[in-house]
Design an enzyme around this catalytic site. Structure first.
Site, PDB file in Angstrom:
ATOM      1  N   GLY A 253       0.791  -1.230   0.000  1.00 39.53           N
ATOM      2  CA  GLY A 253       0.000   0.000   0.000  1.00 39.53           C
ATOM      3  C   GLY A 253       0.818   1.272   0.000  1.00 39.53           C
ATOM      4  O   GLY A 253       1.612   1.524  -0.903  1.00 39.53           O
TER       5      GLY A 253
ATOM      6  N   LYS B 157       3.408 -10.596  -3.915  1.00 39.68           N
ATOM      7  CA  LYS B 157       4.224  -9.488  -3.416  1.00 39.68           C
ATOM      8  C   LYS B 157       5.652  -9.946  -3.133  1.00 39.68           C
ATOM      9  O   LYS B 157       6.611  -9.198  -3.379  1.00 39.68           O
ATOM     10  CB  LYS B 157       3.578  -8.906  -2.161  1.00 39.68           C
TER      11      LYS B 157
END
Length: 437
Positions: free
Chosen positions: A143, A214
């Protein structure tokens, strides 16, 4: 590379946004609310030129200016006046085709699409290189936390040896509730869904797929090698029990879903799985839906990046950061750092990765059982660090923590234990990371 007309002094830079969901709507909002500041930072006005959506009449968190909504995403990215495309629709297709079309048409791209980058990043990077355009993706991992740019740029002169991270807020929230409130997995998951931290179908999060994508991106950047999601060993948290969490607590540890990227003898080891870590470790204090990434390098030493790892506004913040950088490059007629895969390191199989295990074993409470269990570890060349017995008679249990060994050796040891006559059940197997206190 597409030839475009020379930019006139002061001419606005035009942006197309693909997707207007939780992230896209916040990108649109920030482009409007921060228009003056963005113009000052970039050097020219940044103009929203179009927003591609699936349905024009769908409810949205933000009001899009009249005339900018379109269902023709392909047509939008091929417009000759579009300088930069922001892709926040997610998934593999049509995102991949739209990004490739945008690059081919001479637009740079900012994306938050972790799944696509982990699946087929090289194709996108090669297209950006071929057409002389930027492909930036800070928002794809953690994020609002600035982690990719430090790996790509700030630590470019250093040698990163390890990246250890909590990169999925949903699983961290669930495990945190299991630890602090004594919740079971199902109960904690239900609470996460009620609060909006977990999707109705939480599979991508709780089974580790999101974190694995990720991890692939982090490993690729940290070790200058191409790592895809299929290279990442993956386990989720759906099998983590209250007993596992309690056992970790008794070791003054906590259970976290970790993305672990390591450099081992010039090979790359990448894995995602739940693990026990000491409460003294910086990652142990990461609570609720927050993310954190711990980086170790030869010169800089240990660095930690912490913050909100998901959500519309935090992710949009990372998107806008990339947008400003890319916009400046467009105006300067240059491009930023592209893919760095020069090292081309091999990915180490999970079986060759060295780790420690915590193993809980229900055993017959009689003389000689401990010696038999110790012998099973020894036969697979796994050294025991600690062992303790809990309960008596039918409730007798041995809890063993091993020294570091290959995952293949540890797995073979567990299978050996399961076949022993004096072992009723191997009730818990979990990896252990970090030094014991």
């Amino acid at each position: 590379m597409v030839s475009r007309q020379a930019r006139q002094p002061g001419q606005s830079l035009k942006v197309a946004v693909l997707g207007c969901g939780s992230v896209g709507s916040q990108v649109v909002r920030l482009l409007d609310e921060q228009a003056a500041d963005l113009a000052a930072r970039v050097g020219v006005p940044v103009e929203l030129a179009g927003v591609a959506v699936r349905r024009l009449d769908a409810p949205r968190e933000v009001e899009v200016p009249e005339g900018l909504l379109t269902t023709d995403a392909a047509g939008l990215v091929r417009r000759d006046d579009i300088d930069l495309v922001v892709e926040v629709i997610g998934g593999l297709e049509p995102a991949r085709s739209l990004i490739l079309a945008a690059l081919e048409n001479g637009a740079s791209v900012v994306t938050a699409n972790k799944a696509l980058l982990a699946e087929d990043g090289p194709t996108l990077f090669e297209a950006a290189e071929k057409h002389g355009r930027d492909l930036y993706y800070e928002a794809a991992v953690a994020g609002a936390i600035p982690i990719l740019r430090p790996l790509r740029e700030s630590l470019a002169g250093d040698k990163v040896t390890r990246v250890l991270g909590i990169v999925n807020g949903t699983t961290n929230f669930i495990l945190d509730k299991m630890d602090t409130a004594g919740s079971g997995f199902a109960e904690a998951l239900e609470e996460a869904q009620e609060l909006g931290y977990a999707e109705a179908d939480p599979t991508a999060d709780v089974e580790g797929f999101d974190a694995a994508a990720k991890a692939a991106i982090l490993a690729s950047l940290a070790f200058h090698s191409r790592v895809t999601a299929s290279d990442v060993y993956r386990e989720g948290i759906s099998e983590v029990t209250a007993a596992d969490v309690q056992s970790a607590r008794e070791m003054n540890s906590v259970v976290k879903l970790l993305a672990i990227c390591e450099l081992k003898d010039d090979a790359v080891a990448v894995r995602v799985h739940p693990a026990m870590i000491p409460r003294s470790h910086p990652l142990a204090s990461v609570r609720e839906a927050y993310n954190a990434v711990f980086v170790e390098s030869e010169a800089a030493g240990q660095l930690m990046f912490y913050g909100p790892g998901a959500g519309g506004s935090p992710t949009a913040s990372a998107v806008l950061g990339d947008l400003v950088t890319v916009a400046r490059n467009v105006l300067a007629g240059t491009r930023g750092v592209g893919e760095s895969a020069y090292a081309d390191r091999a990915v180490l199989p999970m079986g060759e990765t060295r780790t420690r295990y915590h193993v809980a074993i229900d055993v017959d409470d009689r003389a000689g059982v401990l010696a038999q269990v110790a012998l099973a570890f020894a036969e697979h060349d796994v050294s025991i660090q600690t062992v303790r017995q809990e309960g008596r008679d039918l409730d007798a249990q041995l809890v063993v923590v091993s020294h570091e060994a290959t995952d293949a050796q540890l797995s073979a040891t567990v299978e050996h234990l399961r076949g022993m006559e004096t072992v009723r059940e191997v009730t818990s197997v979990m990896r252990v990371e970090g030094e014991s206190e």
